[in-house]
Design a protein around this motif. Structure first.
Motif, PDB file in Angstrom:
ATOM      1  N   VAL A 359      20.614  64.102  15.966  1.00  0.00           N
ATOM      2  CA  VAL A 359      20.936  62.729  15.587  1.00  0.00           C
ATOM      3  C   VAL A 359      22.363  62.732  15.053  1.00  0.00           C
ATOM      4  O   VAL A 359      22.708  63.548  14.191  1.00  0.00           O
ATOM      5  N   VAL A 360      23.185  61.836  15.577  1.00  0.00           N
ATOM      6  CA  VAL A 360      24.580  61.731  15.149  1.00  0.00           C
ATOM      7  C   VAL A 360      24.753  60.442  14.359  1.00  0.00           C
ATOM      8  O   VAL A 360      24.320  59.374  14.785  1.00  0.00           O
ATOM      9  N   TYR A 361      25.388  60.570  13.185  1.00  0.00           N
ATOM     10  CA  TYR A 361      25.686  59.422  12.335  1.00  0.00           C
ATOM     11  C   TYR A 361      27.200  59.265  12.249  1.00  0.00           C
ATOM     12  O   TYR A 361      27.938  60.260  12.226  1.00  0.00           O
ATOM     13  N   GLU A 362      27.633  58.020  12.163  1.00  0.00           N
ATOM     14  CA  GLU A 362      29.049  57.760  11.936  1.00  0.00           C
ATOM     15  C   GLU A 362      29.158  56.654  10.885  1.00  0.00           C
ATOM     16  O   GLU A 362      28.629  55.553  11.075  1.00  0.00           O
ATOM     17  N   THR A 363      29.780  56.979   9.757  1.00  0.00           N
ATOM     18  CA  THR A 363      29.998  55.979   8.711  1.00  0.00           C
ATOM     19  C   THR A 363      31.442  55.509   8.788  1.00  0.00           C
ATOM     20  O   THR A 363      32.364  56.301   8.917  1.00  0.00           O
TER      21      THR A 363
END
Length: 712
Positions: A359-363
């Protein structure tokens, strides 16, 4: 939004002119502004420069499909109306075109009907470009309901009962307060359970930003980072953290009982934050770090700062494929625009497809480089997560009374980026930054003596994410990997004289802090000031006038410096801080004095060595903070730090990343960290007004600094 452009040829025959005059009168009577461009080129410029244009009316006989295509490149949603002679053959297959195009014939006495169709087109256009939550919020405000709930100002009416409140109300205007509403409004849904228009807004944002799902965060990326980390790194787990992380991630480690191991980025002699080497992402190196860290296990969560503060982007596709961690988080606070220009492809978190098993998150800080209110932020997710559990983490950090104006501005920022108009906004930013870079290089070539330089590859002509190549000298980083790091052209780093390209200090120099103070005196705020470098962000709000103002002010500083003006004349604000010290001092004496201190402390070597060996981890940040809460701390002078376990993070601005974390101890092996802090303090001690803001270090009455350490 009531501006209509009408384009015809120079010599309009009477049978066309009369219907157009009737239409003009009908538009004017209904409050529309009508503008007649001089040419096709003039029309295109008007559309580029006036986003309030709501429609284009043109003569299909003279301007056909080619004009429509040009307009569509700027704004594919803009309604177009072609007037044609009734005998013309329309040799165009509209089914094959994504053009918002309608036709009318030239006839007298039909202006009212024609205008009704145009008005319908304009209203449909406005309805289509408005995103769902903002549309619902505007509708709610228009309904002007009487409320007996929070907030207590009740649409601003409470402010109008007080003299000072009335001043406040008049400053912001009525709609600001009417749109500041309670979570009790069912027609607006809820940000906390992601229902109604809030849900539609987040689905809209996810589509625009190429994410599987997105969340609106109303209190900044500092909070967004903690939301992601709290979900992805349960208590007792091991996490991998970019050592050049934002302090919000240190706060996460203080809040949650996790064991950190660190990615080790590089820095150059300028103090510019470099990237994490490729080797740090490999299983072999991670296993070595785990073996050297008590209680560590294979990490469940990893966070990488992308881009770095200074605009360096990673090859994120390589990282996503290589790093064997389920939850991968890119802290992209400074680059919310990367999805909207092809040159960033493969260099940001949401780029490309999902990665199986990860799972890739980008804030992203929407407010930093897009158009949104402060604290507007987004979390983007690529891959599948348990959204009910994720939302618990979301609610832990989110107010039950979110500011709906921030929500709407976040959604509007996404809407502005949608389609051709969004891509054009970013392209314009890139072009302005590139032109500014070229102007600096041109002025440097033409100047007598010294001038500023730009931190970038040599001989650039076209905008791109320029690769940092191992064989190049301009970047100043050692042992770089190929095809790994890229410079974002929108982030412009200006270099001041004093440091050579090989990273050694020259005999004379102009520390960037002096130039930064001069710019501030002249109404220009620098994003970040290093020892001999200044960072400027060419966001979508920067126009040619601002760019030229910066160029003129840099040139004015050179003239003032070459004339060796007095400090009190060139930097009156600095002089006012300590008139007795600065007295008759001249600018060249001030610059050389600070430069000599940099030489005394051997700044380039210090920049390398201060980050080669990390302080020794005695306990986790969470364990250290627990001791702080239990009052198991005492204060010592900074110079007494060696051998003591730090209680708080120590974080100098710039660059604003933690230098020493809670639970860490500076040892003889890492004493260069202490030397770096002492150099910053020494400069402020010698030259009033040049103190460095050091979070976690407290200035005493005698000018020395103390820090909190754990009791022995």
């Amino acid at each position: 939004m009531k501006t209509i452009l009408i384009l015809t040829s120079k010599d309009v025959p009477q049978f066309k002119a009369e219907p157009l005059q009737e239409l003009h009168a009908e538009m004017a009577n209904n409050g529309y502004e009508v503008i007649y461009p001089d040419s096709r080129e003039d029309l295109i410029k008007l559309i580029e420069q006036n986003p309030r244009v709501a429609s284009v009316v043109f003569d299909w006989d003279d301007f056909g499909l080619e004009l429509c295509a040009q307009i569509s490149e700027l704004n594919e949603k803009l309604p177009l109306f072609g007037f044609a002679n009734q005998n013309i053959v329309l040799d165009v297959n509209l089914a094959d075109l994504r053009l918002n195009l309608s036709f009318f014939e030239y006839h007298m006495g039909q202006a009212e009907d024609v205008f009704a169709k145009i008005r319908q087109g304009v209203e449909a256009y406005v309805d289509e470009i408005m995103p769902p939550f903002t549309k619902a919020l505007f509708k709610y405000v228009d309904e002007n309901k009487y409320t007996f709930c929070t907030p207590g100002h009740l649409g601003g009416s409470a402010f109008l009962k007080s003299p000072v409140g009335s001043i406040f109300y008049d400053f912001y205007g009525p709609n600001t307060f009417k749109a500041d509403v309670s979570v009790s409004m069912p027609e607006l849904g809820s940000l906390l359970d992601h229902s109604g228009p809030h849900k539609e807004a987040e689905e809209y944002i996810a589509k625009v930003f190429n994410a599987t799902s997105s969340y609106i965060v109303t209190n900044g990326t500092s909070t967004a980072n903690k939301i992601v980390g709290m979900f992805a790194a349960p208590s007792g787990s091991t996490i991998m953290v970019d050592r050049n992380c934002h302090k919000s991630l240190t706060h996460l480690m203080m809040m949650s009982n996790v064991t950190p191991i660190y990615f080790r980025p590089s820095r150059n002699a300028y103090g510019i934050l470099g990237g994490i080497p490729k080797s740090e992402f490999t299983r072999e190196v991670i296993e070595q770090k785990i073996a050297a860290t008590p209680n560590a296990s294979w990490p469940t969560y990893a966070v990488v700062t992308n881009s770095t503060y200074d605009g360096l982007l990673y090859n994120t596709e390589w990282i996503k494929k290589t790093l064997d961690v389920k939850h991968m988080h890119f802290d992209s606070a400074w680059v919310p625009y990367t999805n909207f220009h092809k040159m960033y492809q493969g260099k940001y978190g949401m780029s490309g497809a999902t990665v199986p098993g990860k799972v890739v998150y980008e804030t992203q800080s929407t407010h930093k480089l897009l158009a949104a209110f402060s604290q507007a932020s987004m979390i983007h997710i690529k891959g599948e997560v348990d959204h009910e559990t994720f939302n618990e983490s979301f609610m832990m950090h989110t107010s039950t009374s979110p500011q709906y104006g921030i929500v709407a501005s976040t959604e509007i920022a996404a809407a502005m980026m949608k389609g051709n108009s969004g891509r054009r906004l970013i392209q314009n930013s890139v072009e302005r930054a590139l032109n500014f870079r070229k102007e600096i290089k041109k002025l440097r070539a033409e100047s007598t003596g010294w001038f500023f330089d730009v931190w970038q590859p040599e001989g650039i002509e076209e905008a791109d994410c320029w690769p940092l190549k191992p064989e190049d000298a301009w970047h100043g980083f050692k042992n770089l990997d190929a095809d790994h790091m890229y410079l974002d052209p929108i982030k412009v780093t200006i270099l001041t004289p004093g440091m050579s390209k090989n990273g050694t200090l020259e005999d004379s120099g102009i520390p960037a802090s002096i130039v930064s103070k001069y710019l501030d005196e002249n109404g220009i705020v620098v994003e970040k000031t290093g020892p001999y470098n200044l960072l400027f962000l060419f966001s979508i709000g920067i126009d040619k006038s601002k760019s030229l103002k910066l160029l003129r002010t840099l040139t004015a500083f050179k003239r003032a410096y070459d004339q060796n003006m007095k400090v009190k004349n060139i930097l009156p604000g600095l002089y006012a801080e300590n008139p007795s010290f600065y007295g008759e001092m001249r600018i060249q004496e001030l610059a050389q004095g600070i430069h000599d201190l940099m030489r005394k402390f051997k700044l380039p070597d210090m920049m390398y060595h201060a980050f080669e060996v990390l302080p020794q981890q005695e306990m986790t940040p969470h364990q250290a903070f627990t001791k702080v809460l239990n009052d198991e701390t005492e204060e010592v002078y900074v110079e007494e730090l060696v051998g003591r376990t730090n209680a708080n993070m120590i974080l100098p601005y710039p660059p604003g990343v933690p230098l020493v974390l809670p639970g860490e101890m500076i040892t003889e092996e890492s004493v260069a960290v202490l030397d770096f802090l002492l150099m910053l303090i020494e400069i402020g001690k010698h030259y009033p007004g040049f103190d460095t803001d050091i979070h976690g270090a407290y200035k005493q009455d005698d000018g020395r600094y103390k820090v909190k350490v754990l009791k022995k």
